[in-house]
Every structure is written in structure tokens, then in C-alpha cells.
Design a protein around this motif. Structure first.
Motif, PDB file in Angstrom:
ATOM      1  N   ASN A  81       0.845  -1.193   0.000  1.00 32.28           N
ATOM      2  CA  ASN A  81       0.000   0.000   0.000  1.00 32.28           C
ATOM      3  C   ASN A  81       0.882   1.244   0.000  1.00 32.28           C
ATOM      4  O   ASN A  81       1.661   1.451   0.930  1.00 32.28           O
ATOM      5  CB  ASN A  81      -0.920  -0.008   1.232  1.00 32.28           C
ATOM      6  N   HIS A  83       0.260   4.123   0.697  1.00 29.04           N
ATOM      7  CA  HIS A  83      -0.097   5.053   1.771  1.00 29.04           C
ATOM      8  C   HIS A  83       0.342   4.549   3.142  1.00 29.04           C
ATOM      9  O   HIS A  83       0.064   5.175   4.152  1.00 29.04           O
ATOM     10  CB  HIS A  83      -1.610   5.297   1.763  1.00 29.04           C
ATOM     11  N   ALA A 116      -9.307  -3.627   0.491  1.00 29.60           N
ATOM     12  CA  ALA A 116      -9.035  -2.235   0.097  1.00 29.60           C
ATOM     13  C   ALA A 116      -7.595  -1.849   0.422  1.00 29.60           C
ATOM     14  O   ALA A 116      -6.928  -1.178  -0.371  1.00 29.60           O
ATOM     15  CB  ALA A 116     -10.011  -1.293   0.799  1.00 29.60           C
ATOM     16  N   ASP A 120      -6.048  -3.620  -3.129  1.00 29.52           N
ATOM     17  CA  ASP A 120      -6.309  -2.460  -3.979  1.00 29.52           C
ATOM     18  C   ASP A 120      -5.421  -1.260  -3.658  1.00 29.52           C
ATOM     19  O   ASP A 120      -5.386  -0.300  -4.432  1.00 29.52           O
ATOM     20  CB  ASP A 120      -7.781  -2.049  -3.862  1.00 29.52           C
ATOM     21  N   ARG A 122      -5.652   1.121  -1.380  1.00 34.16           N
ATOM     22  CA  ARG A 122      -6.378   2.371  -1.193  1.00 34.16           C
ATOM     23  C   ARG A 122      -5.996   3.066   0.113  1.00 34.16           C
ATOM     24  O   ARG A 122      -5.578   2.420   1.075  1.00 34.16           O
ATOM     25  CB  ARG A 122      -7.876   2.108  -1.268  1.00 34.16           C
ATOM     26  N   SER A 123      -6.157   4.364   0.138  1.00 33.70           N
ATOM     27  CA  SER A 123      -5.794   5.183   1.296  1.00 33.70           C
ATOM     28  C   SER A 123      -6.955   5.247   2.275  1.00 33.70           C
ATOM     29  O   SER A 123      -7.850   6.077   2.133  1.00 33.70           O
ATOM     30  CB  SER A 123      -5.404   6.592   0.860  1.00 33.70           C
ATOM     31  N   LEU A 124      -6.933   4.376   3.260  1.00 33.90           N
ATOM     32  CA  LEU A 124      -8.011   4.374   4.240  1.00 33.90           C
ATOM     33  C   LEU A 124      -7.719   5.338   5.380  1.00 33.90           C
ATOM     34  O   LEU A 124      -8.350   5.281   6.432  1.00 33.90           O
ATOM     35  CB  LEU A 124      -8.303   2.955   4.733  1.00 33.90           C
ATOM     36  N   THR A 129     -12.351   8.204   1.014  1.00 33.56           N
ATOM     37  CA  THR A 129     -12.015   6.897   0.450  1.00 33.56           C
ATOM     38  C   THR A 129     -12.662   5.785   1.260  1.00 33.56           C
ATOM     39  O   THR A 129     -13.197   4.822   0.695  1.00 33.56           O
ATOM     40  CB  THR A 129     -10.487   6.706   0.408  1.00 33.56           C
ATOM     41  N   VAL A 133     -15.294   3.014  -0.186  1.00 35.60           N
ATOM     42  CA  VAL A 133     -15.092   1.563  -0.039  1.00 35.60           C
ATOM     43  C   VAL A 133     -16.305   0.932   0.636  1.00 35.60           C
ATOM     44  O   VAL A 133     -16.815  -0.102   0.201  1.00 35.60           O
ATOM     45  CB  VAL A 133     -13.791   1.270   0.755  1.00 35.60           C
ATOM     46  N   GLU A 136     -19.310   0.871  -1.712  1.00 33.49           N
ATOM     47  CA  GLU A 136     -19.119  -0.145  -2.759  1.00 33.49           C
ATOM     48  C   GLU A 136     -19.481  -1.543  -2.266  1.00 33.49           C
ATOM     49  O   GLU A 136     -19.868  -2.406  -3.053  1.00 33.49           O
ATOM     50  CB  GLU A 136     -17.661  -0.157  -3.235  1.00 33.49           C
TER      51      GLU A 136
END
Length: 196
Positions: A81, A83, A116, A120, A122-124, A129, A133, A136
Motif C-alpha cells: 500500500n 499510503h 481495500a 487495492d 487504497r488510502s483508508l 475513500t 469503499v 461499494e
């Protein structure tokens, strides 16, 4: 179920994600129950004086290469990730709240967040974001946010974290079979032996 695996976890750990992909199968094959115990890894680090291995550049590079090897061995996707590290306080409150208030949706909830973060990338850390998520995957962001502000939920996560430290936990993932502590997703073979 003759035995149980107590799985102390924080979503922000890629090693924990890998353990998460394997523990249900291990427990099923050994007629054992898997008990998920959310904790706050940052709180564990603070209480024990530990830190993420990723904070040491050479060790961090090695760790992610090694985790990639394990992902290939397990046949599961893993993406570093960009992030990382992620502040997981709100996420882990949400996880704890979902476990307490909506246990029937708990597996799908942690699954979408692990995916996520570690599939993926993603920046949680970003509320927008996180909301995307959740939406979705059929979760209402406003309901999840309410859980993170629930005083009972906050207290439960704090209690889980303090109990983990008292039991000797210093990082994630940490798993107990009986009184035995197993740290790290690379110790799953020892867990299987303990369950047998």
C-alpha cells in the motif's frame, strides 16, 4: 470445536492480512474455532516500546519482499500500500463496533477493508475513500461512523488492546492457542501443530 485460535489483529498490518487469508482454512481443517479480537496496533507499540519493522529502511524492504514470497506461496493477492503506514484508530473502532453491534456482517466488513488496503492499495486514512469503499460493499458510511463514536465500542477496543499487552502481545498478528502465543504470519505451521 475442541480448540480455539484467538486472533489479535489490526487491519494496518500486511502480515496480519496474510494470516487472515489462511487462518479460516487452518481452523476448519483442524475442527477449531477462530476468534477475531480487534486491537489497536499503535496502542500495543506504545505500551511495549515496539515499532513497525518498516520504520527501519533495510528491514522494511526485506519484510515486504518476504511478505510477497508468502503471498505467492499462499496463492493470494498482496500489493504494497503506497499510503502505508495507515492510522487505523477509526478503522479499528469501526471493526470493533461491527463485531459488537452487527456480528452477522463482521466477516464481510473486515474482508472489504483488508482487500481495500492490501489488494487495492487504497488510502483508508482519507474519510472520503473509506466512505467510498464502504458504499461499494453495501455498508452505510454514516452508520459505520456512528459506531466509531460509540463510547462502548471505544472502551471495547481499548480493553482488547490492554488485554493483548497483558497477555504478552507486542505486535500483529498475534495468535493464541490455549496459553501459547504465536507471533507473525510465518508461524502458522506452529499453530497447526498446536491445534493437532
Amino acid at each position: 470445536m475442541s480448540k480455539t485460535v484467538e486472533f489479535y489483529f489490526d487491519l494496518g498490518s500486511p502480515a496480519t492480512y496474510l494470516a487472515y487469508t489462511q487462518l479460516p482454512r487452518i481452523c476448519a481443517e483442524n475442527d477449531s474455532a477462530l476468534i477475531y479480537i480487534p486491537m489497536l496496533l499503535g496502542g500495543v507499540f506504545k505500551a511495549t516500546g515496539n515499532a513497525s519493522p518498516a520504520m527501519i529502511p533495510a528491514k522494511g524492504r526485506y519484510m515486504f519482499e518476504d511478505l510477497d514470497r508468502y503471498a505467492k506461496r499462499y496463492g493470494v493477492p498482496l500489493k504494497f500500500n503506497p499510503h502505508f503506514p495507515i492510522n487505523t484508530l477509526m478503522l479499528m473502532r469501526a471493526v470493533t463496533g461491527m463485531q459488537l453491534r452487527h456480528p452477522e456482517r463482521f466477516p464481510a466488513f473486515i474482508d472489504c477493508l483488508f482487500k481495500a488496503l492490501w489488494v487495492d492499495g487504497r488510502s483508508l486514512d482519507e474519510p472520503a475513500t473509506v466512505a467510498a469503499v464502504l458504499t461499494e460493499h453495501g455498508f452505510a458510511p454514516e452508520d459505520v461512523l456512528a459506531l466509531t463514536n460509540d463510547e462502548t465500542v471505544k472502551a471495547a477496543l481499548k480493553d482488547n488492546t490492554e488485554t493483548a499487552v497483558k497477555r504478552g502481545v507486542f505486535g500483529a498478528p498475534s495468535m493464541f492457542v490455549g496459553g501459547q502465543l504465536f507471533f507473525g504470519q510465518d508461524r502458522l505451521d506452529f499453530i497447526e501443530e498446536a491445534l493437532r
